[in-house]
Design a protein around this motif. Structure first.
Motif, mmCIF file in Angstrom:
data_model
loop_
_atom_site.group_PDB
_atom_site.id
_atom_site.type_symbol
_atom_site.label_atom_id
_atom_site.label_comp_id
_atom_site.label_asym_id
_atom_site.label_seq_id
_atom_site.Cartn_x
_atom_site.Cartn_y
_atom_site.Cartn_z
ATOM 1 N N ASP A 73 0.793 -1.222 0.000
ATOM 2 C CA ASP A 73 0.000 0.000 0.000
ATOM 3 C C ASP A 73 0.831 1.282 0.000
ATOM 4 O O ASP A 73 0.345 2.350 0.341
ATOM 5 C CB ASP A 73 -0.944 0.012 1.209
ATOM 6 N N ARG A 74 2.105 1.167 -0.378
ATOM 7 C CA ARG A 74 2.973 2.337 -0.446
ATOM 8 C C ARG A 74 3.598 2.448 -1.828
ATOM 9 O O ARG A 74 3.961 1.445 -2.437
ATOM 10 C CB ARG A 74 4.087 2.245 0.606
ATOM 11 N N ALA A 75 3.726 3.692 -2.292
ATOM 12 C CA ALA A 75 4.355 3.945 -3.581
ATOM 13 C C ALA A 75 5.878 3.895 -3.437
ATOM 14 O O ALA A 75 6.428 4.218 -2.380
ATOM 15 C CB ALA A 75 3.917 5.298 -4.118
ATOM 16 N N SER B 108 -8.225 -3.519 -5.453
ATOM 17 C CA SER B 108 -7.898 -4.253 -6.670
ATOM 18 C C SER B 108 -6.527 -3.856 -7.214
ATOM 19 O O SER B 108 -5.746 -4.708 -7.669
ATOM 20 C CB SER B 108 -8.977 -4.034 -7.733
ATOM 21 N N THR B 109 -6.227 -2.562 -7.162
ATOM 22 C CA THR B 109 -4.921 -2.090 -7.624
ATOM 23 C C THR B 109 -3.796 -2.668 -6.776
ATOM 24 O O THR B 109 -2.781 -3.151 -7.290
ATOM 25 C CB THR B 109 -4.860 -0.549 -7.575
ATOM 26 N N VAL B 110 -3.993 -2.618 -5.470
ATOM 27 C CA VAL B 110 -2.987 -3.132 -4.543
ATOM 28 C C VAL B 110 -2.798 -4.636 -4.738
ATOM 29 O O VAL B 110 -1.666 -5.140 -4.759
ATOM 30 C CB VAL B 110 -3.392 -2.814 -3.092
ATOM 31 N N ALA B 111 -3.896 -5.366 -4.898
ATOM 32 C CA ALA B 111 -3.806 -6.818 -5.085
ATOM 33 C C ALA B 111 -3.048 -7.166 -6.360
ATOM 34 O O ALA B 111 -2.209 -8.082 -6.368
ATOM 35 C CB ALA B 111 -5.209 -7.420 -5.115
ATOM 36 N N GLU B 112 -3.319 -6.448 -7.433
ATOM 37 C CA GLU B 112 -2.616 -6.701 -8.697
ATOM 38 C C GLU B 112 -1.129 -6.405 -8.552
ATOM 39 O O GLU B 112 -0.285 -7.120 -9.120
ATOM 40 C CB GLU B 112 -3.221 -5.853 -9.813
ATOM 41 N N ARG B 113 -0.782 -5.350 -7.802
ATOM 42 C CA ARG B 113 0.630 -5.028 -7.576
ATOM 43 C C ARG B 113 1.339 -6.159 -6.842
ATOM 44 O O ARG B 113 2.471 -6.521 -7.169
ATOM 45 C CB ARG B 113 0.744 -3.738 -6.750
ATOM 46 N N VAL B 114 0.670 -6.725 -5.837
ATOM 47 C CA VAL B 114 1.288 -7.802 -5.068
ATOM 48 C C VAL B 114 1.434 -9.060 -5.924
ATOM 49 O O VAL B 114 2.461 -9.746 -5.864
ATOM 50 C CB VAL B 114 0.473 -8.095 -3.795
ATOM 51 N N LEU B 115 0.431 -9.356 -6.725
ATOM 52 C CA LEU B 115 0.538 -10.522 -7.606
ATOM 53 C C LEU B 115 1.731 -10.373 -8.546
ATOM 54 O O LEU B 115 2.503 -11.319 -8.748
ATOM 55 C CB LEU B 115 -0.752 -10.687 -8.409
ATOM 56 N N ARG B 116 1.889 -9.198 -9.120
ATOM 57 C CA ARG B 116 3.034 -8.949 -10.003
ATOM 58 C C ARG B 116 4.343 -9.083 -9.238
ATOM 59 O O ARG B 116 5.323 -9.650 -9.748
ATOM 60 C CB ARG B 116 2.916 -7.549 -10.612
ATOM 61 N N PHE C 52 -7.630 -8.613 2.341
ATOM 62 C CA PHE C 52 -8.492 -9.683 1.827
ATOM 63 C C PHE C 52 -8.313 -9.841 0.323
ATOM 64 O O PHE C 52 -8.224 -10.970 -0.192
ATOM 65 C CB PHE C 52 -9.950 -9.392 2.156
ATOM 66 N N ALA C 53 -8.262 -8.729 -0.404
ATOM 67 C CA ALA C 53 -8.103 -8.785 -1.861
ATOM 68 C C ALA C 53 -6.767 -9.410 -2.248
ATOM 69 O O ALA C 53 -6.680 -10.186 -3.210
ATOM 70 C CB ALA C 53 -8.227 -7.391 -2.455
ATOM 71 N N ILE C 54 -5.730 -9.083 -1.486
ATOM 72 C CA ILE C 54 -4.411 -9.666 -1.749
ATOM 73 C C ILE C 54 -4.438 -11.170 -1.538
ATOM 74 O O ILE C 54 -3.983 -11.945 -2.391
ATOM 75 C CB ILE C 54 -3.350 -9.025 -0.835
ATOM 76 N N ARG C 55 -4.979 -11.580 -0.407
ATOM 77 C CA ARG C 55 -5.003 -13.014 -0.116
ATOM 78 C C ARG C 55 -5.830 -13.774 -1.157
ATOM 79 O O ARG C 55 -5.457 -14.865 -1.588
ATOM 80 C CB ARG C 55 -5.562 -13.258 1.280
ATOM 81 N N LYS C 56 -6.943 -13.179 -1.588
ATOM 82 C CA LYS C 56 -7.800 -13.839 -2.566
ATOM 83 C C LYS C 56 -7.114 -13.974 -3.922
ATOM 84 O O LYS C 56 -7.141 -15.049 -4.537
ATOM 85 C CB LYS C 56 -9.115 -13.086 -2.735
ATOM 86 N N ILE C 57 -6.479 -12.895 -4.391
ATOM 87 C CA ILE C 57 -5.854 -12.971 -5.706
ATOM 88 C C ILE C 57 -4.676 -13.936 -5.701
ATOM 89 O O ILE C 57 -4.418 -14.627 -6.692
ATOM 90 C CB ILE C 57 -5.421 -11.566 -6.198
ATOM 91 N N LEU C 58 -3.975 -14.018 -4.583
ATOM 92 C CA LEU C 58 -2.884 -14.982 -4.477
ATOM 93 C C LEU C 58 -3.428 -16.408 -4.484
ATOM 94 O O LEU C 58 -2.902 -17.280 -5.191
ATOM 95 C CB LEU C 58 -2.063 -14.716 -3.213
ATOM 96 N N PHE C 59 -4.475 -16.645 -3.714
ATOM 97 C CA PHE C 59 -5.094 -17.975 -3.673
ATOM 98 C C PHE C 59 -5.602 -18.377 -5.057
ATOM 99 O O PHE C 59 -5.408 -19.515 -5.497
ATOM 100 C CB PHE C 59 -6.240 -17.983 -2.669
#
Length: 252
Positions: free
Chosen positions: A168-170, A191-199, A235-242
């Motif tokens: 959550d930090r730039a 959603s933006t944060v989750a996509e960043r973590v997936l990448r 939650f969004a991060i954990r879901k996109i990773l799962f």
């Protein structure tokens, strides 16, 4: 299956002032960086957070910082290395005592706020933090920013180092965190944060604030508990990773 640790700064409420939703975050994250009373947190809050972490089988980390309740530990303090070492040692002991009373123990150390940022380049303070950890328990890992002198000093001292990224930090183009007071420094869209973590997990890269690509090799990803929408982001991060066959698992 690939895995990544998901950590959050918790236990930061103070008296009647409540910050974040620790119970919700502890149902999602795998590691909790719990305040030690210097930048935030009071004994009752810290103990309750340790108990909740233990109940959720979440690893407890000592989030050590400057003695700066008024500034939430986000103001640099130019202090003597021996004083800083003693302050960090004191914080670790206090949190570990409460964690053990809750049926757990501290499993790692992560500096907070201005101290975290200072020891990216401030070698004397980095050594003071390393000396405190090594004195208290040399088996404890430390979390820090990749490329920081803190991780270099810790590695040279024989400590296990864990490189960390921030969901959550730039980031700047040089791989450092954009100062909080700068526009766009804190991210809040799940959603933006989750996509960043997936990448980040897949490719080891993250987009900097200027649009460039930064290489980030991290074992743990942080979602600040006091960020807007922290629970939704976690939650969004954990879901996109799962959904992409990536497990969330504590690094220790």
């Amino acid at each position: 299956m690939a895995s990544i640790d998901l950590n959050s700064d918790l236990g930061e409420s103070f008296g009647t002032w409540t910050l974040g939703d620790d119970d919700a975050m502890l149902s999602i994250v795998t590691s909790a960086n719990i305040a030690c009373g210097f930048h935030a947190g009071d004994p009752r809050t810290i103990l309750d957070t340790c108990r909740a972490a233990a109940d959720n089988a979440v690893r407890i980390g000592a989030q050590v910082g400057y003695r700066d309740l008024a500034g939430f530990g986000r103001r640099f303090i130019d202090m003597d290395a021996a004083d800083l070492m003693a302050d960090v040692l004191y914080q670790m002991g206090a949190l570990d005592g409460l964690a053990q009373a809750a049926g757990s123990a501290i499993a790692y150390v992560k500096p907070h706020g201005a101290l975290y940022n200072a020891i990216v380049t401030h070698r004397e303070q980095a050594r003071a933090v390393v000396d405190a950890v090594r004195t208290y328990d040399p088996t404890l890992p430390v979390l820090g920013l990749p490329g920081s002198v803190f991780l270099d000093e810790a590695r040279d001292a024989g400590l296990r180092t864990v490189a960390e990224a921030f969901a959550d930090r730039a980031y700047t183009a040089s791989g450092e965190l954009v100062p909080r007071r700068s526009e766009g420094a804190v991210l809040s869209d799940p959603s933006t944060v989750a996509e960043r973590v997936l990448r980040l997990v897949r490719d080891g890269t993250i987009e900097a604030i200027d649009g460039s690509t930064v290489d980030v090799d991290a074992e743990s990803v942080c979602v600040h508990g006091d960020s807007p929408g922290a629970v939704d982001m976690a939650f969004a991060i954990r879901k996109i990773l799962f959904d992409n066959d990536i497990d969330t698992k504590a690094f220790v």
